[in-house]
Enzyme design. Sequence first.
Site, PDB file in Angstrom:
ATOM      1  N   ASP A  30       0.480  -1.186   0.283  1.00 14.37           N
ATOM      2  CA  ASP A  30      -0.230   0.222   0.031  1.00 14.37           C
ATOM      3  C   ASP A  30       0.871   1.169   0.116  1.00 14.37           C
ATOM      4  OD1 ASP A  30      -3.635   0.046   0.106  1.00 14.37           O
ATOM      5  OD2 ASP A  30      -2.307   2.192   1.119  1.00 14.37           O
ATOM      6  N   GLU A 150     -14.767  -8.824  -6.561  1.00 13.36           N
ATOM      7  CA  GLU A 150     -14.749  -9.691  -5.340  1.00 13.36           C
ATOM      8  C   GLU A 150     -16.056  -9.588  -4.677  1.00 13.36           C
ATOM      9  OE1 GLU A 150     -13.101 -11.354  -2.816  1.00 13.36           O
ATOM     10  OE2 GLU A 150     -14.919 -11.523  -1.462  1.00 13.36           O
ATOM     11  N   PHE A 151     -16.976 -10.193  -3.857  1.00 13.58           N
ATOM     12  CA  PHE A 151     -18.094 -10.240  -2.997  1.00 13.58           C
ATOM     13  C   PHE A 151     -18.672  -9.999  -1.579  1.00 13.58           C
ATOM     14  CE2 PHE A 151     -18.561 -12.291  -7.375  1.00 13.58           C
ATOM     15  CZ  PHE A 151     -19.257 -11.193  -8.518  1.00 13.58           C
ATOM     16  N   LYS A 206     -20.304  -8.603 -11.778  1.00 17.94           N
ATOM     17  CA  LYS A 206     -20.126  -7.545 -10.288  1.00 17.94           C
ATOM     18  C   LYS A 206     -20.961  -6.922 -10.011  1.00 17.94           C
ATOM     19  CE  LYS A 206     -18.536  -6.522  -6.310  1.00 17.94           C
ATOM     20  NZ  LYS A 206     -18.882  -6.654  -4.831  1.00 17.94           N
ATOM     21  N   PHE A 251     -32.132  -9.027   1.949  1.00 17.59           N
ATOM     22  CA  PHE A 251     -32.217  -7.564   1.657  1.00 17.59           C
ATOM     23  C   PHE A 251     -33.644  -7.629   1.238  1.00 17.59           C
ATOM     24  CE2 PHE A 251     -27.809  -6.140   0.309  1.00 17.59           C
ATOM     25  CZ  PHE A 251     -26.822  -6.891   1.115  1.00 17.59           C
ATOM     26  N   LEU A 252     -34.811  -7.663   1.963  1.00 24.76           N
ATOM     27  CA  LEU A 252     -35.611  -7.016   1.745  1.00 24.76           C
ATOM     28  C   LEU A 252     -36.496  -6.319   3.229  1.00 24.76           C
ATOM     29  CD1 LEU A 252     -37.841 -10.170   0.298  1.00 24.76           C
ATOM     30  CD2 LEU A 252     -37.283  -8.179  -1.361  1.00 24.76           C
ATOM     31  N   ALA A 254     -37.036  -2.939   4.978  1.00 23.89           N
ATOM     32  CA  ALA A 254     -37.111  -1.923   4.305  1.00 23.89           C
ATOM     33  C   ALA A 254     -36.329  -0.972   5.740  1.00 23.89           C
ATOM     34  CB  ALA A 254     -37.987  -1.504   4.620  1.00 23.89           C
ATOM     35  N   CYS A 262     -20.520   0.467  -2.028  1.00 27.82           N
ATOM     36  CA  CYS A 262     -20.345  -0.233  -2.935  1.00 27.82           C
ATOM     37  C   CYS A 262     -21.228   0.054  -3.913  1.00 27.82           C
ATOM     38  CB  CYS A 262     -20.049  -2.023  -2.516  1.00 27.82           C
ATOM     39  SG  CYS A 262     -18.280  -1.823  -2.034  1.00 27.82           S
ATOM     40  N   LYS A 265     -21.629   4.030  -5.524  1.00 27.70           N
ATOM     41  CA  LYS A 265     -20.922   3.987  -6.516  1.00 27.70           C
ATOM     42  C   LYS A 265     -20.988   3.322  -8.079  1.00 27.70           C
ATOM     43  CE  LYS A 265     -16.978   1.613  -5.756  1.00 27.70           C
ATOM     44  NZ  LYS A 265     -16.686   0.049  -6.308  1.00 27.70           N
TER      45      LYS A 265
HETATM   46  N1  LIG Z   1     -15.173  -2.647   0.571  1.00 29.62           N
HETATM   47  C1  LIG Z   1     -15.946  -3.528   0.267  1.00 29.62           C
HETATM   48  O1  LIG Z   1     -16.893  -4.120   0.602  1.00 29.62           O
HETATM   49  C2  LIG Z   1     -15.963  -4.438  -1.129  1.00 29.62           C
HETATM   50  C3  LIG Z   1     -16.237  -5.173  -1.620  1.00 29.62           C
HETATM   51  C4  LIG Z   1     -16.151  -5.363  -2.888  1.00 29.62           C
HETATM   52  C5  LIG Z   1     -15.198  -5.114  -3.573  1.00 29.62           C
HETATM   53  N2  LIG Z   1     -14.913  -3.784  -3.568  1.00 29.62           N
HETATM   54  C6  LIG Z   1     -14.044  -3.024  -4.448  1.00 29.62           C
HETATM   55  O2  LIG Z   1     -12.617  -3.196  -4.117  1.00 29.62           O
HETATM   56  C7  LIG Z   1     -11.149  -1.615  -4.213  1.00 29.62           C
HETATM   57  C8  LIG Z   1     -10.836  -1.935  -2.733  1.00 29.62           C
HETATM   58  O3  LIG Z   1     -12.064  -1.226  -2.071  1.00 29.62           O
HETATM   59  P1  LIG Z   1     -11.684  -1.134  -0.521  1.00 29.62           P
HETATM   60  O4  LIG Z   1     -13.336  -0.488  -0.217  1.00 29.62           O
HETATM   61  O5  LIG Z   1     -10.985  -2.101  -0.406  1.00 29.62           O
HETATM   62  O6  LIG Z   1     -10.734  -0.186  -0.820  1.00 29.62           O
HETATM   63  P2  LIG Z   1     -10.248   1.112   0.394  1.00 29.62           P
HETATM   64  O7  LIG Z   1     -10.123   2.359  -0.284  1.00 29.62           O
HETATM   65  O8  LIG Z   1     -10.089   0.899   1.277  1.00 29.62           O
HETATM   66  O9  LIG Z   1      -8.758   0.414  -0.131  1.00 29.62           O
HETATM   67  C9  LIG Z   1      -8.102   0.882  -0.852  1.00 29.62           C
HETATM   68  C10 LIG Z   1      -6.291   1.689  -1.357  1.00 29.62           C
HETATM   69  O10 LIG Z   1      -5.333   1.370  -2.388  1.00 29.62           O
HETATM   70  C11 LIG Z   1      -4.643   1.670  -1.323  1.00 29.62           C
HETATM   71  N3  LIG Z   1      -4.073   2.494  -2.877  1.00 29.62           N
HETATM   72  C12 LIG Z   1      -4.323   2.918  -4.073  1.00 29.62           C
HETATM   73  N4  LIG Z   1      -3.534   2.987  -5.054  1.00 29.62           N
HETATM   74  C13 LIG Z   1      -2.777   2.617  -4.914  1.00 29.62           C
HETATM   75  C14 LIG Z   1      -1.644   1.993  -5.808  1.00 29.62           C
HETATM   76  N5  LIG Z   1      -0.843   2.228  -6.716  1.00 29.62           N
HETATM   77  N6  LIG Z   1      -0.091   1.409  -5.267  1.00 29.62           N
HETATM   78  C15 LIG Z   1      -0.826   0.785  -3.815  1.00 29.62           C
HETATM   79  N7  LIG Z   1      -1.720   0.618  -2.977  1.00 29.62           N
HETATM   80  C16 LIG Z   1      -2.592   2.131  -3.184  1.00 29.62           C
HETATM   81  C17 LIG Z   1      -5.035   2.767  -0.970  1.00 29.62           C
HETATM   82  O11 LIG Z   1      -4.012   4.051  -0.049  1.00 29.62           O
HETATM   83  C18 LIG Z   1      -5.506   1.891  -0.137  1.00 29.62           C
HETATM   84  O12 LIG Z   1      -5.209   1.614   1.408  1.00 29.62           O
HETATM   85  C19 LIG Z   1     -12.735  -1.028  -4.944  1.00 29.62           C
HETATM   86  O13 LIG Z   1     -12.708  -1.075  -5.926  1.00 29.62           O
HETATM   87  C20 LIG Z   1     -14.300  -1.961  -4.644  1.00 29.62           C
HETATM   88  O14 LIG Z   1     -15.338  -1.529  -5.017  1.00 29.62           O
HETATM   89  C21 LIG Z   1     -15.092  -3.497  -2.341  1.00 29.62           C
END
Ligand SMILES: NC(=O)c1ccc[n+]([C@@H]2O[C@H](COP(=O)([O-])OP(=O)(O)OC[C@H]3O[C@@H](n4cnc5c(N)ncnc54)[C@H](O)[C@@H]3O)[C@@H](O)[C@H]2O)c1
Length: 435
Positions: A30, A150-151, A206, A251-252, A254, A262, A265
């Site tokens: 990270d 990822e789900f 997804k 998911f029902l 209210a 997620c 966006k």
């Molecule tokens: N949060 C969820 O429940 C969830 C579930 C399924 C899918 N997703 C998807 O997974 C993805 C990540 O979501 P998240 O909630 O984990 O995001 P997050 O913001 O918690 O984490 C993203 C991380 O990536 C790091 N980062 C950004 N650019 C970087 C780089 N070039 N090198 C290294 N690190 C870098 C950031 O510092 C941050 O720590 C998104 O596309 C999201 O839609 C999220």
Amino acid sequence: MRIAMIGTGYVGLVSGACFADFGHQVCCVDKDEAKIDGLHQGKMPIWEPGLESLVKANAERQRLTFTTELPEGVKDAQAVFIAVGTPARRGDGHADLTYVFEAVRELAKVMAPGTVVVTKSTVPVGTGDKIEQILRDEGVTDFSVASNPEFLREGAAIADFKHPDRIVVGAQDERAQEVLKEIYRPLFLNRAPILFTGRRTAELTKYAANAFLAVKISFINEIADLCEAVDADVQDVARGIGLDNRIGPKFLHAGPGYGGSCFPKDTLALLQTADEAGIDQRIVRTTVQVNDDRKVAMAERVIRAMGGDVGGKRVAVLGLAFKPNTDDMREAPSIPLINGLLERGAEVRAFDPVAREQAEKIFKGITFSPDAYSAAADADAVVIVTEWDEFRALDLDKLAGAMRGKVLVDLRNVYPRDEAEEAGLSYSGVGRGAV
Ligand SMILES: NC(=O)c1ccc[n+]([C@@H]2O[C@H](COP(=O)([O-])OP(=O)(O)OC[C@H]3O[C@@H](n4cnc5c(N)ncnc54)[C@H](O)[C@@H]3O)[C@@H](O)[C@H]2O)c1
């Protein structure tokens, strides 16, 4: 397998820790130094049940490491997962792929020949093709690009990752398929369904999943409005339809509208993809509108329950995170609710079991309380916004006794009306008519 995870957020950290727990060698990378420093000291950057012990156990066994240095992280990795954020771009709602492409360009400089690059981030259809192009433009010739959306759900992320309903892998070549099969072998052995599809199909799957869940929530929310108008009970309606196997009970519920990192966006990004493809997605477009309107309308609902004027009145808000068991405040329904109340002159006291630190960055001019009862002290109304377990077992007599007024607005339908009324509270739920 040797795996690198670029991005150590909710998805990257949980996936990395679980892969390590399967026995793979994982390095989580990270850019955020504070995050990686914290992880080196055993401090979790997010609140997620079971995560700390999983991370610590695998770090101690040297199967899970952390770094800010990409070259070190991807050294010898057979698979590099990209799990960076893909937030909605301001203005048009398109998924912002800046972080993904930046990571790919950095990766191109240091990756070993034969590496399988896997998008775990939620990315629009065709992103895999663009990643391939970037890698080629950067002079990389021997690689594969796969999609593995990822789900997992925040709050139940580890259980979801280890016992998934399904794993979707979009891989165009045999090498990518074989590597991903090997990585997920422990789940494969547990009979988790693994679906191999084309890469574009995996990317779209997804978005289709999240859009469908968003539709389901908005559907029951609109039925709740109708229930209120015709004296029916939405919880009974939900049960009545949910017991039908074709519909299902999840998911029902209210409530105040969906939030989180997620659904908001991803629905917007799906609409952008559809626009670009010249295909209208009216159901999803309407869902987005219904949900946005609903979240804004929640403040008005509370104000109505309080007699139409909240100027100078005190409102206790229980629950700030967008759902229980997480500290994630992204797009939380509590945000428009509290801001709406503040705009109308209310004084807000809030309590959330874990999200206070995140919430302090968002709200100005509210007071944070250490527990539900102190939030309720001298309040004219209590509003339950997030259905944390501890709000399910409140002593309503004690709560009512602490309050100045007697209004309980239960946006999650946690309490039966008669229980609240027995405690002397004036109860207002969601989609519960007078029946
Ligand atoms: N949060 C969820 O429940 C969830 C579930 C399924 C899918 N997703 C998807 O997974 C993805 C990540 O979501 P998240 O909630 O984990 O995001 P997050 O913001 O918690 O984490 C993203 C991380 O990536 C790091 N980062 C950004 N650019 C970087 C780089 N070039 N090198 C290294 N690190 C870098 C950031 O510092 C941050 O720590 C998104 O596309 C999201 O839609 C999220």
